[in-house]
Each structure stands twice: as C-alpha cells, then as structure tokens.
Design a protein around this motif. Sequence first.
Motif, PDB file in Angstrom:
ATOM      1  N   ASP A 186       0.804  -1.228   0.000  1.00  0.00           N
ATOM      2  CA  ASP A 186       0.000   0.000   0.000  1.00  0.00           C
ATOM      3  C   ASP A 186       0.836   1.277   0.000  1.00  0.00           C
ATOM      4  N   GLU A 187       2.165   1.118  -0.097  1.00  0.00           N
ATOM      5  CA  GLU A 187       3.073   2.272  -0.181  1.00  0.00           C
ATOM      6  C   GLU A 187       2.815   3.263   0.956  1.00  0.00           C
ATOM      7  N   ALA A 188       2.678   2.713   2.158  1.00  0.00           N
ATOM      8  CA  ALA A 188       2.420   3.517   3.356  1.00  0.00           C
ATOM      9  C   ALA A 188       3.517   3.254   4.384  1.00  0.00           C
ATOM     10  N   PRO A 189       3.612   4.093   5.406  1.00  0.00           N
ATOM     11  CA  PRO A 189       4.612   3.842   6.462  1.00  0.00           C
ATOM     12  C   PRO A 189       4.349   2.525   7.178  1.00  0.00           C
ATOM     13  N   ARG A 190       5.392   1.976   7.792  1.00  0.00           N
ATOM     14  CA  ARG A 190       5.258   0.735   8.553  1.00  0.00           C
ATOM     15  C   ARG A 190       4.258   0.931   9.682  1.00  0.00           C
ATOM     16  N   SER A 191       3.450  -0.093   9.939  1.00  0.00           N
ATOM     17  CA  SER A 191       2.428  -0.003  10.979  1.00  0.00           C
ATOM     18  C   SER A 191       2.907  -0.560  12.317  1.00  0.00           C
ATOM     19  N   SER A 192       4.093  -1.170  12.358  1.00  0.00           N
ATOM     20  CA  SER A 192       4.587  -1.768  13.599  1.00  0.00           C
ATOM     21  C   SER A 192       6.096  -1.948  13.526  1.00  0.00           C
ATOM     22  N   ASP A 193       6.694  -2.235  14.682  1.00  0.00           N
ATOM     23  CA  ASP A 193       8.112  -2.585  14.753  1.00  0.00           C
ATOM     24  C   ASP A 193       8.273  -4.083  14.528  1.00  0.00           C
ATOM     25  N   VAL A 194       9.453  -4.473  14.053  1.00  0.00           N
ATOM     26  CA  VAL A 194       9.835  -5.886  13.993  1.00  0.00           C
ATOM     27  C   VAL A 194      11.173  -6.010  14.711  1.00  0.00           C
ATOM     28  N   VAL A 195      11.212  -6.851  15.750  1.00  0.00           N
ATOM     29  CA  VAL A 195      12.391  -6.967  16.606  1.00  0.00           C
ATOM     30  C   VAL A 195      12.824  -8.422  16.691  1.00  0.00           C
ATOM     31  N   ALA A 196      14.121  -8.675  16.611  1.00  0.00           N
ATOM     32  CA  ALA A 196      14.647 -10.040  16.690  1.00  0.00           C
ATOM     33  C   ALA A 196      14.530 -10.582  18.108  1.00  0.00           C
ATOM     34  N   LEU A 197      13.912 -11.747  18.248  1.00  0.00           N
ATOM     35  CA  LEU A 197      13.831 -12.423  19.545  1.00  0.00           C
ATOM     36  C   LEU A 197      15.040 -13.315  19.785  1.00  0.00           C
ATOM     37  N   THR A 198      15.636 -13.781  18.696  1.00  0.00           N
ATOM     38  CA  THR A 198      16.818 -14.634  18.739  1.00  0.00           C
ATOM     39  C   THR A 198      17.777 -14.117  17.673  1.00  0.00           C
ATOM     40  N   PRO A 199      19.023 -14.603  17.644  1.00  0.00           N
ATOM     41  CA  PRO A 199      19.868 -14.272  16.493  1.00  0.00           C
ATOM     42  C   PRO A 199      19.137 -14.657  15.205  1.00  0.00           C
ATOM     43  N   THR A 200      19.023 -13.730  14.298  1.00  0.00           N
ATOM     44  CA  THR A 200      18.136 -13.894  13.148  1.00  0.00           C
ATOM     45  C   THR A 200      18.848 -13.545  11.848  1.00  0.00           C
ATOM     46  N   LYS A 201      18.569 -14.336  10.811  1.00  0.00           N
ATOM     47  CA  LYS A 201      19.046 -14.032   9.465  1.00  0.00           C
ATOM     48  C   LYS A 201      17.843 -13.834   8.549  1.00  0.00           C
ATOM     49  N   VAL A 202      17.863 -12.757   7.799  1.00  0.00           N
ATOM     50  CA  VAL A 202      16.776 -12.469   6.866  1.00  0.00           C
ATOM     51  C   VAL A 202      17.354 -12.123   5.496  1.00  0.00           C
TER      52      VAL A 202
END
Length: 217
Positions: A78-94
């Motif tokens: 929707d080409e809008a700002p992010r609606s929430s945070d995303v935080v790593a709970l463990t060491p994470t690879k994306v």
Amino acid sequence: MPLFEGFSPKVLEPLARQMALRSHAVNQAIVLQNDWGSTVYFILEGWVKIRTHDMEGREITLTILGPGEIFGEMAALDEAPRSSDVVALTPTKVCSLSAQHFLAFLAANAQAGIRLAQLMSRRLRQLNRRLQLREASSVARVADILLFLAESRGWVSRSGVEIPNLPHRELSSLSGLARETVTRVLSKLERKELIRRDRSRNILCIPQLEALEKLLG
C-alpha cells in the motif's frame, strides 16, 4: 519458503540475485514503525516479534514469526509507512528484497499473489481469535497463545508438538496478561503435564493439543 514453493529455478534465480542477506542480534530492531516501507523481508533463521504500543506506551506483541515467513509486505503493497516494529527475539538471518522487485514478482506470478493473500488472511484470523478471548480466564488466554504458536510455529516430535520456549515477557505481551500471571499459569499447566519444558534445548513441548484446547471453554 511457502510463498515460493513450486516455482522453477528459472523464475526464482533472478529474484534471489536481487536479495541481500542480513544478520540481526537479539533485541535488534529490523523494522521501525512509521518508517517508509521500501523493503520486504524473508526469515531464514531465528524468530522475530511484530510489536506496537498502546496509548499509554505499553508494548503489545501482535504476533511471532519464524523461519520461512515474510514481513514488511503490507507497507510494500500500500506504499504507506510501517504499521509496527519488527524486533529479533533470537539471532536472526533475513533476506531483504526491494518492494519494487517484490511487486514485480507478484504481478508476474498470480499463484504467489494468492498465497500471500492466504497468509495475510490466516494472520488476521489468528489475531481475531486472540481478541475474542480477551475477557476469558488467564488459563484460557495462555493456552490460546500456546496453541497459536503450536499451530503456526510448532513442529511435531515423538513427545508431541514442540514450540520455542519464549520469555515470559513475550507471552505476557501476546496474551495481554501480567508476566507474573503468565508464570503462574505455565507452572500450573506444567504440574498438570499439559506442557513440558526442556530448558537445555529451550523448547516447550505440548503432549496433546486437544487437552489444551479443552481449556478454551
């Protein structure tokens, strides 16, 4: 990853070349609320939480995501700002992919668009179920969170269904209960052998999902 299952290497290899691999430490923010969404992320390893805050500044965890899942797709669509945070709970690879390349892939592959819609619908149903239980007992609310994690993030073993043994503060945020209450309920469920905790592997095992489902009333 479910979104890409069944597509040929000819389709996926050009997409993979557009992706960048990133690693994130525990408690590191990967996405911040109100940032503009120009990137979509695919989880290769680890666990992340999607969170927001209420009017009083208290953290609310909306969901937990694990390997094979996607986030950041809403802002890309929707080409809008992010609606929430995303935080790593463990060491994470994306793997990250620009919104432009992601949308081009969806436009060229209708099946991927259908799968994405199914994913978003499932997440909405899960959130609705949790909201419906906001007035239920603390035992029912904790049981519902464990069932949610088992259904969407669990894996089957000889002992039952295993899920990550999340910190009590995360279960507290997911259920809307005080952390002390969550701790008491988990101890009660463990005494009744409805759950088993393996601290050496940092997992929680649910021997029988049906027994937990009965607690929902």
